[in-house]
Write a protein that holds these residues in place. Structure first.
Motif, PDB file in Angstrom:
ATOM      1  N   GLN A  42       0.854  -1.188   0.000  1.00 39.98           N
ATOM      2  CA  GLN A  42       0.000   0.000   0.000  1.00 39.98           C
ATOM      3  C   GLN A  42       0.895   1.244   0.000  1.00 39.98           C
ATOM      4  O   GLN A  42       1.392   1.649   1.047  1.00 39.98           O
ATOM      5  CB  GLN A  42      -0.932   0.017   1.220  1.00 39.98           C
ATOM      6  N   PRO A  43       1.127   1.819  -1.167  1.00 37.12           N
ATOM      7  CA  PRO A  43       1.993   3.003  -1.215  1.00 37.12           C
ATOM      8  C   PRO A  43       1.392   4.179  -0.467  1.00 37.12           C
ATOM      9  O   PRO A  43       0.193   4.419  -0.524  1.00 37.12           O
ATOM     10  CB  PRO A  43       2.090   3.289  -2.714  1.00 37.12           C
ATOM     11  N   ARG A  44       2.235   4.892   0.250  1.00 38.67           N
ATOM     12  CA  ARG A  44       1.796   6.064   0.993  1.00 38.67           C
ATOM     13  C   ARG A  44       2.476   7.309   0.439  1.00 38.67           C
ATOM     14  O   ARG A  44       3.566   7.245  -0.102  1.00 38.67           O
ATOM     15  CB  ARG A  44       2.129   5.903   2.482  1.00 38.67           C
ATOM     16  N   GLY A  45       1.803   8.435   0.603  1.00 40.98           N
ATOM     17  CA  GLY A  45       2.324   9.669   0.034  1.00 40.98           C
ATOM     18  C   GLY A  45       1.868   9.845  -1.398  1.00 40.98           C
ATOM     19  O   GLY A  45       0.877   9.243  -1.841  1.00 40.98           O
ATOM     20  N   GLN A  46       2.588  10.659  -2.154  1.00 44.15           N
ATOM     21  CA  GLN A  46       2.223  10.909  -3.552  1.00 44.15           C
ATOM     22  C   GLN A  46       2.543   9.686  -4.411  1.00 44.15           C
ATOM     23  O   GLN A  46       3.618   9.098  -4.302  1.00 44.15           O
ATOM     24  CB  GLN A  46       2.973  12.134  -4.081  1.00 44.15           C
ATOM     25  N   VAL A  47       1.576   9.315  -5.249  1.00 46.20           N
ATOM     26  CA  VAL A  47       1.717   8.135  -6.105  1.00 46.20           C
ATOM     27  C   VAL A  47       1.568   8.567  -7.561  1.00 46.20           C
ATOM     28  O   VAL A  47       0.593   9.209  -7.941  1.00 46.20           O
ATOM     29  CB  VAL A  47       0.655   7.066  -5.759  1.00 46.20           C
TER      30      VAL A  47
END
Length: 313
Positions: A282-287
Motif C-alpha cells: 500500500q503506497p503512501r504519500g504521492q503516487v
C-alpha cells in the motif's frame, strides 16, 4: 511611313521602341544604356546588380559567423556558471576522518534497516544530506570507477521539500562544467517501482535536452543493476526505476518500499519485508499514475524472456 508603321510607333511595347538613341532625351538615353548622369553632366555606369548582391551575401555571411561566435562565447559563459546549492555543498569542508565517519553512519543505518526487516517485518530509515554527500564523495569513486574515468567528480546533492537537487562536475577535453538537475520522487502502483521526474537538466546555466540522454541514463542504470522504463507524460518523460525486491544481501525477501519522504536536509524511507509484503503493498504519500506506460505488458515480456532462458538451458 505607312499605316502599320504608324500603329507600331504609337501602340508598341514601349513608347520609345521605334526611336533611335539620337532621338531620345539625355535622361532617356542614360536609362537605356544603364548609366547615371553625374553633376558634371557626364554619364556614369551603374554598379552591377550582381556586385550588389555579392556584397550583401558577404555581409550576411559575416553576420552569421559573428553571431555563431557570439553564441559560442555565450554558451561557454553559461556552462561556467555553478548552481548555488552546489557551490555551498562543495565549500563545506570535511576532514577525511569526518567524511569517513559520516559515510559509515549511512552504512550503519542501512544495516539497521536490514536487521529491523528481519526481526519485525517493517523497517524505516532516515538519511541526512551530510551523510549522503559524504558517501558520494568517499565511496562513489571507489565503488564506481567508471564515473571517474568518464571525467566526473565531486557529486553532491541537496535535499529540499519534496525534491532532490543533484549535480556533478564533468571535465572532458575543453568541457569543464557542473551538470545539475532536479529530481522529484514518487511511488507507483507497482511494488518497488519508483517514479523519478527529472527536470531542469543543465550544464552550468545552459539547458540540456533530456531526450538526448535517456538512453545513456538507462544504460548506466542497467550497469548498476537497476532497470529503467519511461512513462511519456504531458510534463515530459518520467523515469520508472525498478528496485530489486530480492537480493542475496537481503536477510528477508522480498523487501518492499512503501513510502519515500523528502524534507529539508533529510530523506525518510520505510517499507515492509517478508512473504506478504508484496501482497499487502500500500503506497503512501504521492503516487504517480501511469500515463503511457503499461506494466502488464512489461510483466508479460519479462515472463517471456524468462521462459526463453529456461528453454535454452
Amino acid at each position: 511611313m505607312n499605316d502599320s508603321d504608324t500603329f507600331e510607333a504609337s501602340f508598341g511595347d514601349s513608347p520609345d521602341s521605334k526611336l533611335s538613341p539620337d532621338q531620345l532625351s539625355g535622361s532617356q538615353a542614360g536609362e537605356l544604356h544603364g548609366s547615371d548622369k553625374s553633376k558634371s553632366g557626364q554619364l556614369k555606369p551603374k554598379r552591377s546588380l550582381l556586385r550588389v548582391w555579392i556584397r550583401r551575401l558577404a555581409l550576411l555571411a559575416f553576420m552569421i559567423v559573428g553571431g555563431l561566435v557570439g553564441l559560442s562565447y555565450w554558451a561557454m559563459r553559461q556552462t561556467k556558471q555553478v548552481p548555488e546549492f552546489y557551490r555551498v555543498a562543495t565549500t563545506v569542508e570535511m576532514s577525511p576522518v569526518e567524511m569517513t565517519r559520516a559515510s559509515e553512519e549511512l552504512e550503519a543505518e542501512m544495516e539497521t534497516v536490514r536487521r529491523d526487516a528481519e526481526e519485525t517485518g517493517s523497517w524505516e530509515a532516515a538519511f541526512s544530506q551530510e551523510q549522503i554527500n559524504a558517501w558520494l564523495a568517499h565511496e562513489l569513486p571507489e565503488k564506481f570507477p567508471r564515473i571517474k574515468r568518464a571525467g566526473a567528480s565531486e557529486p553532491r546533492i541537496a535535499l529540499q521539500d519534496e525534491k532532490i537537487l543533484a549535480a556533478i562536475r564533468i571535465s572532458r577535453g575543453a568541457l569543464n562544467a557542473v551538470v545539475s538537475c532536479e529530481l522529484k520522487v514518487e511511488l507507483t502502483e507497482q511494488p518497488n517501482m519508483i517514479a523519478v521526474r527529472l527536470s531542469h537538466l543543465r550544464a552550468g546555466a545552459l539547458p540540456l535536452p533530456l531526450d538526448r540522454f535517456r538512453n545513456a541514463i538507462s544504460r548506466e542504470a542497467s550497469r548498476g543493476g537497476l532497470e529503467i522504463h519511461w512513462d511519456e507524460t504531458e510534463e515530459g518523460p518520467i523515469a520508472l526505476v525498478s528496485i530489486p525486491s530480492d537480493d542475496p544481501r537481503y536477510r528477508i525477501s522480498p523487501t518492499i518500499i512503501e513510502q519515500v519522504t523528502i524534507v529539508e536536509n533529510a530523506i525518510f524511507v520505510s517499507g515492509k519485508s517478508g512473504e506478504r509484503a508484496t501482497m499487502n503493498f500500500q503506497p503512501r504519500g504521492q503516487v504517480h499514475q501511469f500515463v503511457a506506460f503499461q506494466p502488464d505488458l512489461i510483466s508479460s515480456e519479462a515472463v517471456g524472456e524468462s521462459n526463453k532462458k529456461s528453454i535454452t538451458r
